[in-house]
Design an enzyme around this catalytic site. Structure first.
Site, PDB file in Angstrom:
ATOM      1  N   LYS A  58       0.842  -1.207   0.000  1.00  0.00           N
ATOM      2  CA  LYS A  58       0.000   0.000   0.000  1.00  0.00           C
ATOM      3  C   LYS A  58       0.876   1.255   0.000  1.00  0.00           C
ATOM      4  O   LYS A  58       0.591   2.221  -0.706  1.00  0.00           O
ATOM      5  CB  LYS A  58      -0.960  -0.018   1.201  1.00  0.00           C
ATOM      6  CG  LYS A  58      -2.054  -1.078   1.035  1.00  0.00           C
ATOM      7  CD  LYS A  58      -2.897  -1.329   2.268  1.00  0.00           C
ATOM      8  CE  LYS A  58      -3.802  -2.536   2.037  1.00  0.00           C
ATOM      9  NZ  LYS A  58      -4.678  -2.876   3.164  1.00  0.00           N
ATOM     10  N   GLN A 102      -5.225  -1.636   9.373  1.00  0.00           N
ATOM     11  CA  GLN A 102      -4.983  -2.953   8.772  1.00  0.00           C
ATOM     12  C   GLN A 102      -5.501  -4.062   9.686  1.00  0.00           C
ATOM     13  O   GLN A 102      -5.262  -4.045  10.899  1.00  0.00           O
ATOM     14  CB  GLN A 102      -3.474  -3.120   8.501  1.00  0.00           C
ATOM     15  CG  GLN A 102      -3.099  -4.376   7.753  1.00  0.00           C
ATOM     16  CD  GLN A 102      -3.601  -4.395   6.309  1.00  0.00           C
ATOM     17  OE1 GLN A 102      -3.814  -3.374   5.684  1.00  0.00           O
ATOM     18  NE2 GLN A 102      -3.809  -5.590   5.770  1.00  0.00           N
ATOM     19  N   ASP A 125     -11.271   2.119   3.130  1.00  0.00           N
ATOM     20  CA  ASP A 125     -11.493   0.670   2.967  1.00  0.00           C
ATOM     21  C   ASP A 125     -12.974   0.400   2.692  1.00  0.00           C
ATOM     22  O   ASP A 125     -13.339  -0.689   2.256  1.00  0.00           O
ATOM     23  CB  ASP A 125     -11.120  -0.075   4.258  1.00  0.00           C
ATOM     24  CG  ASP A 125      -9.739  -0.706   4.210  1.00  0.00           C
ATOM     25  OD1 ASP A 125      -9.311  -1.105   3.118  1.00  0.00           O
ATOM     26  OD2 ASP A 125      -9.110  -0.807   5.280  1.00  0.00           O
TER      27      ASP A 125
HETATM   28  N1  GUN Z   1      -6.594  -7.208   5.871  1.00  0.00           N
HETATM   29  C1  GUN Z   1      -6.730  -7.995   4.780  1.00  0.00           C
HETATM   30  N2  GUN Z   1      -7.259  -7.284   3.763  1.00  0.00           N
HETATM   31  C2  GUN Z   1      -7.469  -6.032   4.225  1.00  0.00           C
HETATM   32  C3  GUN Z   1      -7.985  -4.847   3.639  1.00  0.00           C
HETATM   33  O1  GUN Z   1      -8.371  -4.787   2.479  1.00  0.00           O
HETATM   34  N3  GUN Z   1      -8.011  -3.750   4.462  1.00  0.00           N
HETATM   35  C4  GUN Z   1      -7.601  -3.793   5.749  1.00  0.00           C
HETATM   36  N4  GUN Z   1      -7.688  -2.671   6.467  1.00  0.00           N
HETATM   37  N5  GUN Z   1      -7.115  -4.881   6.323  1.00  0.00           N
HETATM   38  C5  GUN Z   1      -7.046  -5.986   5.552  1.00  0.00           C
END
Ligand code: GUN
Length: 295
Positions: A58, A102, A125
């Site tokens: 990211k 996350q 998200d």
């Molecule tokens: N953990 C696994 N996939 C994701 C996601 O798309 N966003 C977040 N915040 N955590 C994750």
């Protein structure tokens, strides 16, 4: 039995790169107009290896499109209360346009509580109840990123969903549930949702024009479970360790790609299918959040 001679491998890496380039140009344009550069904050709790890899990707993506970013790391011993204080701070930091926490979080922290604290207009998200619900409104705010990515893949490959029978396997809050709603309301598909309580899963999957799988069980979908000519979208990502993998581990999808692919019209590989699209959607949402806050 007739088998398809060829199938199209949906290239999520390429589509994601196209989207990133589109975003990069829009950031350049905003800069040239003296407008605010999007700023994404990422909150990571603990040192889970897979989460670290996702977060690194990211950050890399933010750099590639010219976004500002802030990485906030906390030990897995942080209390829920302290984490909430940090979220409150980011919610009120005018320079941050969007942020993510996350997942997974340590067990002593409630994901629901933390998620619902995020300001919906910064929830890039698309996890909050408000953003989840806004899928069925005329004007969605920020869409759940993984499902948004899947819808973009279908759209950019001109795969018709209207009137088609889409079968979604998995009803999770992050993927299966929002995806079913998007396919119904935006895609105008007829949707069947299957989950762990579904009896005779194969009888449902075999009826799918478009089969979308988000379970996290490698090899769940075998060739006998797929109709000839179906579109298959594999959203599952499971990190599996073993000496047979060159890196000592591999990311596996839910679909037995090798045997299923020859039956399909279109299919996503894993990795390189839906995965890169989740990050592209996160960037799209961050740009949208910025444009809404700072037109
Ligand atoms: N953990 C696994 N996939 C994701 C996601 O798309 N966003 C977040 N915040 N955590 C994750």
């Amino acid at each position: 039995m007739v088998t398809s001679a060829t199938y199209t491998r949906i290239d999520g890496k390429k589509i994601s790169a196209d989207i990133k380039e589109e975003i990069r140009l829009r950031v350049e344009e905003r800069k040239a107009q003296g407008k605010k550069v999007p700023h994404l904050a990422i909150i990571l709790v603990g040192d889970d290896g897979a989460s670290q890899t996702y977060v690194d990707n990211k950050v890399k993506a933010c750099k590639s499109v010219g976004f500002h970013y802030t990485m906030m790391r906390f030990a897995d011993t942080i209390s829920e209360e302290k984490l909430m204080k940090h979220i409150d701070h980011v919610n009120n930091d005018d320079d941050v346009d969007g942020f993510i926490v996350q997942l997974p979080l340590p067990e002593h922290i409630s994901v629901e509580k933390i998620t619902e604290m995020i300001r919906p207009d910064k929830d890039v998200d698309g996890f909050t109840n408000q953003n989840f619900g806004s899928i069925i409104s005329k004007n969605p705010l920020l869409m759940p990123a993984t499902s948004y990515g899947v819808m973009e893949l279908l759209r950019r490959y001109n795969i018709e969903t209207e009137g088609k029978h889409a079968v979604v396997v998995g009803a999770s809050r992050i993927a299966g549930a929002p995806l079913s709603m998007m396919l119904t309301h935006m895609g105008r598909a007829t949707v069947t949702i299957c989950h762990k309580y579904t009896k005779d899963l194969a009888s449902h999957t075999r009826a799918a024009d478009i089969l979308l799988v988000a379970v996290g069980k490698p090899g769940l979908i075998t060739a006998d479970m797929v109709k000839e000519g179906a579109v298959v979208i594999d959203i599952g990502t499971t990190r599996v360790e073993g000496p047979q993998y060159p890196k000592g581990w591999a990311i596996l999808g839910d679909v037995d790609f090798k045997n299923v692919a020859p039956k399909c019209s279109y299919i996503t590989p894993t990795p390189g299918g839906v995965g890169p699209m989740t990050i592209a959607s996160l960037l799209l949402n961050t740009l949208r959040a910025t444009e809404l806050r700072n037109p």
